[in-house]
Design a protein around this motif. Structure first.
Motif, PDB file in Angstrom:
ATOM      1  N   GLN A 318      51.905  18.008  41.358  1.00 50.70           N
ATOM      2  CA  GLN A 318      52.827  16.963  41.800  1.00 50.70           C
ATOM      3  C   GLN A 318      52.470  16.495  43.203  1.00 50.70           C
ATOM      4  O   GLN A 318      52.451  15.294  43.494  1.00 50.70           O
ATOM      5  CB  GLN A 318      54.265  17.497  41.764  1.00 50.70           C
ATOM      6  CG  GLN A 318      54.800  17.710  40.351  1.00 50.70           C
ATOM      7  CD  GLN A 318      56.129  18.448  40.331  1.00 50.70           C
ATOM      8  OE1 GLN A 318      56.454  19.176  41.285  1.00 50.70           O
ATOM      9  NE2 GLN A 318      56.888  18.286  39.266  1.00 50.70           N
ATOM     10  N   GLY A 321      49.504  14.293  43.190  1.00 51.02           N
ATOM     11  CA  GLY A 321      49.647  13.029  42.482  1.00 51.02           C
ATOM     12  C   GLY A 321      48.975  12.989  41.127  1.00 51.02           C
ATOM     13  O   GLY A 321      48.652  11.915  40.620  1.00 51.02           O
ATOM     14  N   TYR A 323      50.231  15.115  38.411  1.00 52.40           N
ATOM     15  CA  TYR A 323      51.051  15.793  37.410  1.00 52.40           C
ATOM     16  C   TYR A 323      51.497  14.860  36.283  1.00 52.40           C
ATOM     17  O   TYR A 323      51.546  15.271  35.126  1.00 52.40           O
ATOM     18  CB  TYR A 323      52.287  16.435  38.053  1.00 52.40           C
ATOM     19  CG  TYR A 323      53.117  17.182  37.032  1.00 52.40           C
ATOM     20  CD1 TYR A 323      52.617  18.320  36.396  1.00 52.40           C
ATOM     21  CD2 TYR A 323      54.377  16.713  36.661  1.00 52.40           C
ATOM     22  CE1 TYR A 323      53.358  18.990  35.434  1.00 52.40           C
ATOM     23  CE2 TYR A 323      55.127  17.381  35.706  1.00 52.40           C
ATOM     24  CZ  TYR A 323      54.609  18.511  35.092  1.00 52.40           C
ATOM     25  OH  TYR A 323      55.345  19.171  34.139  1.00 52.40           O
ATOM     26  N   GLU A 324      51.823  13.604  36.603  1.00 52.16           N
ATOM     27  CA  GLU A 324      52.280  12.688  35.546  1.00 52.16           C
ATOM     28  C   GLU A 324      51.230  12.555  34.451  1.00 52.16           C
ATOM     29  O   GLU A 324      51.559  12.533  33.262  1.00 52.16           O
ATOM     30  CB  GLU A 324      52.602  11.320  36.144  1.00 52.16           C
ATOM     31  CG  GLU A 324      53.868  11.313  36.983  1.00 52.16           C
ATOM     32  CD  GLU A 324      54.241   9.914  37.430  1.00 52.16           C
ATOM     33  OE1 GLU A 324      53.644   8.946  36.900  1.00 52.16           O
ATOM     34  OE2 GLU A 324      55.104   9.790  38.312  1.00 52.16           O
ATOM     35  N   LYS A 325      49.967  12.454  34.864  1.00 53.01           N
ATOM     36  CA  LYS A 325      48.887  12.345  33.877  1.00 53.01           C
ATOM     37  C   LYS A 325      48.784  13.620  33.053  1.00 53.01           C
ATOM     38  O   LYS A 325      48.631  13.577  31.826  1.00 53.01           O
ATOM     39  CB  LYS A 325      47.565  12.086  34.610  1.00 53.01           C
ATOM     40  CG  LYS A 325      46.343  12.186  33.737  1.00 53.01           C
ATOM     41  CD  LYS A 325      45.780  10.837  33.430  1.00 53.01           C
ATOM     42  CE  LYS A 325      44.594  10.956  32.499  1.00 53.01           C
ATOM     43  NZ  LYS A 325      43.715   9.836  32.533  1.00 53.01           N
ATOM     44  N   ALA A 327      51.136  15.971  32.575  1.00 55.27           N
ATOM     45  CA  ALA A 327      52.347  16.216  31.795  1.00 55.27           C
ATOM     46  C   ALA A 327      52.362  15.416  30.497  1.00 55.27           C
ATOM     47  O   ALA A 327      52.994  15.827  29.503  1.00 55.27           O
ATOM     48  CB  ALA A 327      53.579  15.881  32.626  1.00 55.27           C
ATOM     49  N   ALA A 328      51.667  14.277  30.478  1.00 53.57           N
ATOM     50  CA  ALA A 328      51.633  13.440  29.274  1.00 53.57           C
ATOM     51  C   ALA A 328      50.678  13.983  28.217  1.00 53.57           C
ATOM     52  O   ALA A 328      50.682  13.506  27.073  1.00 53.57           O
ATOM     53  CB  ALA A 328      51.215  12.019  29.657  1.00 53.57           C
ATOM     54  N   GLY A 332      49.536  19.917  28.150  1.00 52.93           N
ATOM     55  CA  GLY A 332      49.909  20.007  29.548  1.00 52.93           C
ATOM     56  C   GLY A 332      48.849  20.674  30.400  1.00 52.93           C
ATOM     57  O   GLY A 332      47.662  20.343  30.302  1.00 52.93           O
ATOM     58  N   GLU A 352      40.555  11.256  39.814  1.00 52.56           N
ATOM     59  CA  GLU A 352      41.351  12.363  39.263  1.00 52.56           C
ATOM     60  C   GLU A 352      40.718  13.712  39.584  1.00 52.56           C
ATOM     61  O   GLU A 352      41.428  14.696  39.822  1.00 52.56           O
ATOM     62  CB  GLU A 352      41.500  12.174  37.748  1.00 52.56           C
ATOM     63  CG  GLU A 352      42.404  11.024  37.370  1.00 52.56           C
ATOM     64  CD  GLU A 352      42.303  10.638  35.904  1.00 52.56           C
ATOM     65  OE1 GLU A 352      43.182   9.920  35.420  1.00 52.56           O
ATOM     66  OE2 GLU A 352      41.324  11.056  35.241  1.00 52.56           O
ATOM     67  N   LYS A 355      41.739  14.597  43.030  1.00 55.27           N
ATOM     68  CA  LYS A 355      43.138  15.040  43.060  1.00 55.27           C
ATOM     69  C   LYS A 355      43.264  16.470  42.533  1.00 55.27           C
ATOM     70  O   LYS A 355      44.063  17.265  43.039  1.00 55.27           O
ATOM     71  CB  LYS A 355      44.011  14.091  42.245  1.00 55.27           C
ATOM     72  CG  LYS A 355      44.188  12.724  42.889  1.00 55.27           C
ATOM     73  CD  LYS A 355      45.065  11.810  42.043  1.00 55.27           C
ATOM     74  CE  LYS A 355      45.246  10.458  42.724  1.00 55.27           C
ATOM     75  NZ  LYS A 355      46.099   9.549  41.910  1.00 55.27           N
TER      76      LYS A 355
END
Length: 458
Positions: A318, A321, A323-325, A327-328, A332, A352, A355
């Protein structure tokens, strides 16, 4: 070899009965056999030396053809067949060397066989002479012939054993030359101490020079720095200025050629290297992820699938930046990165990947974070987001941010400007703009580029 020696000693009485002339002939034949065996072993060793670098090239081309990071380049320029041709050219070269070796080996082995037959013939003729002219019985003939052959075979095996030991020693010597290269960094005990005193100043670089092993010139000269705890530093300079080299020295992947680096007043060479490196989380410019799960890539050996560790991994994703990718994804953080081991693995973009490297650095929870060109694969918006992330997550930590983009410098407590292999400026961004003409010129050149780019797009 011991067994052969015992055999020769136990049958020594038979040797005493042999004529001196015959003994001399046999000794000469054995000497020739030894010479041929030594020549064959030396030729085999040299052949292996000649083939080794070719095998290295073959393995390289194999990796290129199998590495996904080369896939687009190979397809775009249609160079797969060119690489394959290089591969087969080298394979052909190895086969030629191997064929030459087999031919030579056949000649050597034939020579040894001929000498062995000549040796046997000499013994046979001598004993036959004894039967014909000196009334040796057929029983003694058979016994003597068998005993002498056993002795000669043992002598040959003993000598072959010695030669094999010499051959193995030649290979072992090359291995030992490599293994006995002195390790001047990863050394335990001796002068090292595990006690690191607390102090206001965390890292001090004192008159440091550095030259890479085998290099002809220093890549850094007379570097002096004092880095305070909890500050955000941006290291800038032209490509090849020595920014990444400074990082490697600070994290002790190399030691200075001259000068010293202190951590809270202690020479880092006197600190246990594992303990010292545990102070750092480094995101290298050429960071590569592992063909493992996302969770394992972040936590590494600390991953035990416990809820506490998994929650910490999610928190770091998170903060970075990403986590959203993640989590989808159906699995996971358990999703495998890359498709070498898992056909359903995830492929990361350059941004990515950076990150992910940031999340890994945050997970380590170290007092010092070093980022080597972390925004190289990011656009201006993503880069700004990354900087804001650092300002939020790295509070209280010492951060060194290496970048060729001077736009990052305005966020720094101080800018470390490297130019001409030396520290050409060490001050806040605005101050350097006023006091360093070279720094100001570089900043304005980049600013003009961004303004021109904006006008072209707008």
């Amino acid at each position: 070899m011991i067994s052969c020696a015992v055999t020769v000693i136990s049958l020594a009485s038979v040797l005493a009965s042999i004529s001196i002339a015959v003994f001399v002939i046999i000794a000469i034949i054995i000497a020739f056999q030894t010479y041929v065996i030594i020549k064959e072993k030396r030729f085999a060793f040299q052949t292996n030396l000649d083939i080794a670098p070719i095998h290295k090239e073959i393995n390289y081309y194999s990796r290129v053809l199998d590495d996904p990071t080369y896939a687009n380049e190979l397809r775009m320029y249609s160079i797969s067949n060119w690489i394959i041709d290089k591969y087969y050219h080298l394979v052909k070269k190895v086969n030629q060397l191997a064929t030459l070796f087999r031919k030579k080996e056949f000649i050597f082995n034939s020579g040894v066989s001929v000498l062995s037959a000549l040796q046997k013939l000499t013994v046979y003729v001598y004993l036959a002479w004894q039967v014909i002219f000196y009334d040796m019985s057929f029983a003694n003939f058979t016994m003597s012939f068998s005993a002498i052959q056993s002795i000669l075979s043992s002598i040959k095996n003993f000598i072959t054993g010695l030669v094999n030991m010499g051959e193995n020693a030649a290979y072992l010597d090359a291995y030992l030359q490599y293994m006995l290269i002195p390790n001047e960094i990863a050394v335990d005990g001796g002068k090292q101490t595990r006690d690191i005193p607390e102090a206001a100043t965390q890292l001090q670089v004192q008159n440091v020079f550095f030259r890479y092993p085998g290099g002809q010139e220093d890549v850094l000269q007379g570097i002096d720095l004092s880095l305070e705890k909890g500050k955000f530093y941006v290291v800038v300079g032209v490509n090849g200025a020595g920014k990444s080299t400074l990082v490697m020295l600070l994290s002790r992947l190399y030691d200075p050629t001259q000068g010293k680096i202190l951590y809270n007043g202690v020479d880092i060479r006197q600190i246990d290297y594992k303990q010292y490196r545990s102070l750092f989380a480094v995101v290298f410019q050429n960071y590569k992820y592992y063909q493992m799960s996302i969770a394992e890539n972040i936590a590494m050996e600390a991953y035990d699938a416990s809820p506490q560790v998994r929650d910490k991994i999610i928190f770091c994703l998170q903060q970075a930046g990403l986590y959203e990718k993640v989590a989808a994804l159906p699995k996971g953080i358990d999703t495998t990165l890359g498709r070498l081991l898992d056909d359903e693995g995830m492929l990361l973009s350059g941004g990515e990947t950076q990150k992910l490297a940031l999340a890994k650095a945050l997970f380590k929870q170290t007092p010092i974070i070093i980022l080597d060109e972390p925004s190289a694969a990011l656009d201006a918006f993503a880069e700004d987001e990354l900087i804001q992330t650092f300002n939020r997550t790295a509070r209280g930590k010492t951060v060194l941010y290496i970048s060729h983009r001077l736009s990052v410098a305005r966020y720094a407590d101080k800018v470390i400007f490297i130019d001409g292999k030396k520290i050409a400026g060490f001050a806040p961004h605005e101050e350097l703009l006023r006091t360093s003409a070279r720094y100001a010129d570089m900043y304005q050149a980049q600013a003009r580029h961004y303004r021109a780019e904006a006008m072209a797009n707008g």
